[in-house]
Design a protein around this motif. Structure first.
Motif, short mmCIF file in Angstrom:
data_model
loop_
_atom_site.label_atom_id
_atom_site.label_comp_id
_atom_site.label_asym_id
_atom_site.label_seq_id
_atom_site.Cartn_x
_atom_site.Cartn_y
_atom_site.Cartn_z
N UNK A 17 0.84 -1.19 0.00
CA UNK A 17 0.00 0.00 0.00
C UNK A 17 0.87 1.24 0.00
N UNK A 18 0.38 2.31 -0.61
CA UNK A 18 1.15 3.56 -0.65
C UNK A 18 0.73 4.47 0.50
N UNK A 19 1.65 4.69 1.43
CA UNK A 19 1.44 5.64 2.51
C UNK A 19 1.78 7.04 2.03
N UNK A 20 0.97 8.02 2.42
CA UNK A 20 1.16 9.39 1.94
C UNK A 20 1.56 10.35 3.05
N UNK A 21 2.49 9.87 3.90
CA UNK A 21 2.99 10.69 4.99
C UNK A 21 4.36 11.29 4.66
N UNK A 22 5.07 10.67 3.70
CA UNK A 22 6.42 11.13 3.37
C UNK A 22 6.54 11.36 1.86
N UNK A 52 1.01 -0.84 -11.48
CA UNK A 52 1.62 -2.12 -11.09
C UNK A 52 0.76 -2.88 -10.07
N UNK A 53 -0.50 -2.50 -9.97
CA UNK A 53 -1.42 -3.28 -9.15
C UNK A 53 -1.62 -2.83 -7.73
N UNK A 54 -0.94 -1.77 -7.29
CA UNK A 54 -1.17 -1.25 -5.94
C UNK A 54 -2.54 -0.57 -5.93
N UNK A 55 -3.40 -0.99 -5.03
CA UNK A 55 -4.75 -0.40 -5.02
C UNK A 55 -5.17 0.15 -3.66
N UNK A 56 -4.24 0.21 -2.69
CA UNK A 56 -4.54 0.73 -1.36
C UNK A 56 -3.71 1.99 -1.12
N UNK A 57 -4.40 3.10 -0.85
CA UNK A 57 -3.75 4.40 -0.67
C UNK A 57 -4.17 4.99 0.67
N UNK A 58 -3.18 5.32 1.50
CA UNK A 58 -3.42 5.72 2.88
C UNK A 58 -3.01 7.17 3.12
N UNK A 59 -3.88 7.93 3.78
CA UNK A 59 -3.56 9.31 4.14
C UNK A 59 -4.12 9.60 5.53
N UNK A 254 2.06 -0.91 4.35
CA UNK A 254 2.16 0.47 3.89
C UNK A 254 3.60 0.93 3.88
N UNK A 255 3.99 1.54 2.79
CA UNK A 255 5.34 2.09 2.68
C UNK A 255 5.25 3.53 2.20
N UNK A 256 5.95 4.42 2.89
CA UNK A 256 5.93 5.84 2.52
C UNK A 256 6.99 6.15 1.47
N UNK A 257 6.82 5.62 0.29
CA UNK A 257 7.80 5.77 -0.78
C UNK A 257 7.75 7.18 -1.36
N UNK A 258 8.93 7.79 -1.54
CA UNK A 258 8.95 9.14 -2.11
C UNK A 258 9.87 9.28 -3.31
#
Length: 377
Positions: A17-22, A52-59, A254-258
């Motif tokens: 999942x894509x974390x949107x903290x960073x 690429x199939x990621x469908x979970x987005x966290x904020x 969840x990973x906060x990838x930037x």
């Protein structure tokens, strides 16, 4: 990537999942505590993830000082609403009165530009926050939002004691929970016990801080050697991400990838994924033992403390201190880096507002006014 089925309706959620903290930010203005998100670079990350199939987005309401929600809502606007899952969180500590709950929730929907949240969490619960939630009847309030079709799945994120967790778990029929978990915190942060409590209660787990604020992506040399001797083709971040995803009750990590390279590495790590066996788990725990010898301040860089009235760059100060103590840089380099931080420990007035929100329980004012100032100045 998408091979986790969840809940009675069997929805499919990506392991990553894509974390949107960073998120990537534009070059900050001097003394600006919360620089603007770089929408171009951020959009690229979202696009790579989605494609690429990621469908979970966290904020969350307070990520990037309220800018994260608007960003992710804008970035996902180009995609069909039913093709992704959007998660947001209610910050009870930022809610002055019970009447403000509706105001905050509606603001979140507005910022994200959506009519409903797929996943909604009571944010950063511990004993104190839970008491306030009970006072506000927060569970009942958000269950009503679910009935209105504005929330699909309701859960909580957690940063408290094991007794707090047991109390919260027993209080409601939760859909899911989010905890801090990685191979270093499996013992250090009692993540093992937290995971087991939730699993025994039948509550699916979402993982935050799998890389411990990036620490596990660039560990000390002796840890690097340990992993390289086993498999030199894998990144250090990959070990941490795959560790978390190897647990059966984990819904997504969840990973906060930037940066694009971080995104692609994490995607590759969980594509055609094979869970760890005993040997890989033990390798990670050996790495944790080595890390515990060098760990100084357990700051993850989450910046929950960023609302400092003096705008002290707390996580930046701790990062420099840890680098020199871990042998990554020498004292002269550390002092130069410290002096480049526009608002450092010398500006701390010891008000304590930062420590109130620190998920790691770090005694920030004590360290800032004591250890940091003595070491750097």
């Amino acid at each position: 990537m998408i091979d986790r089925k969840a809940f009675k309706d069997g929805i499919e959620i990506s392991r990553l999942g894509l974390g949107n903290m960073r998120l990537p930010v534009k070059t900050p203005i001097k003394r600006e505590a919360n620089p603007m998100i770089d929408y171009k670079k951020g959009q690229e990350l979202v696009d790579i993830a989605y494609e690429n199939g990621v469908n979970y987005f966290d904020t969350a309401y307070m990520y990037h000082a309220g800018k994260s929600e608007k960003f992710i809502g804008t970035a996902l606007k180009k995609y069909p609403r039913e093709s992704f899952y959007l998660a947001d969180k209610f910050p009870v500590w930022m809610c002055p009165t019970k009447k403000d709950m509706d105001k905050i929730f509606n603001k979140q929907l507005e910022r994200c530009g959506v009519d409903y949240f797929d996943f909604y969490l009571l944010h950063a619960l511990d004993g104190k926050a839970w008491e306030k939630c009970k006072k506000y009847n927060a569970v009942e309030f958000f269950e009503q939002k679910r009935k209105e079709g504005k929330i699909r799945y309701f859960g909580f994120s957690f940063h408290g004691s094991l007794d707090d967790l047991k109390t919260i778990v027993a209080a409601h029929n939760w859909d899911f929970a989010q905890i801090q978990m990685n191979y270093l915190d499996w013992k250090n942060y009692k993540s093992k016990e937290q995971y087991e409590i939730l699993t025994e209660a039948g509550i699916p787990v979402i993982i935050m801080e799998p890389l411990r604020g990036g620490k596990l992506a660039n560990p000390p040399e002796e840890v690097k050697k340990l992993f390289n001797n086993y498999d030199s083709a894998r990144s250090y971040a990959s070990w941490a991400i795959r560790y978390c995803s190897s647990f059966d009750n984990v819904l997504t990590v969840l990973s906060g990838m930037n940066a694009p390279e971080q995104m692609r590495d994490n995607i590759n790590s969980l594509t055609d994924f094979k869970p760890f066996g005993e040997k890989e788990f033990n390798l990670c725990y050996n790495a944790a033992a080595l890390l515990n010898k060098s760990e100084v301040i357990p700051c993850t860089g989450c910046d929950y403390c960023a609302d400092c009235p003096q705008e002290v760059k707390i996580s930046s100060v701790f990062a420099v201190y840890n680098k020199v103590k871990n042998g990554e840089i020498n004292e002269a380099e550390a002092k130069k880096l410290y002096e480049s931080i526009d608002v450092n420990a010398s500006s701390c007035i010891g008000c304590g507002s930062c420590a109130t929100h620190c998920p790691q329980g770090i005694e920030i004012p004590k360290l800032m006014q004591g250890t940091m100032q003595k070491f750097f100045e």
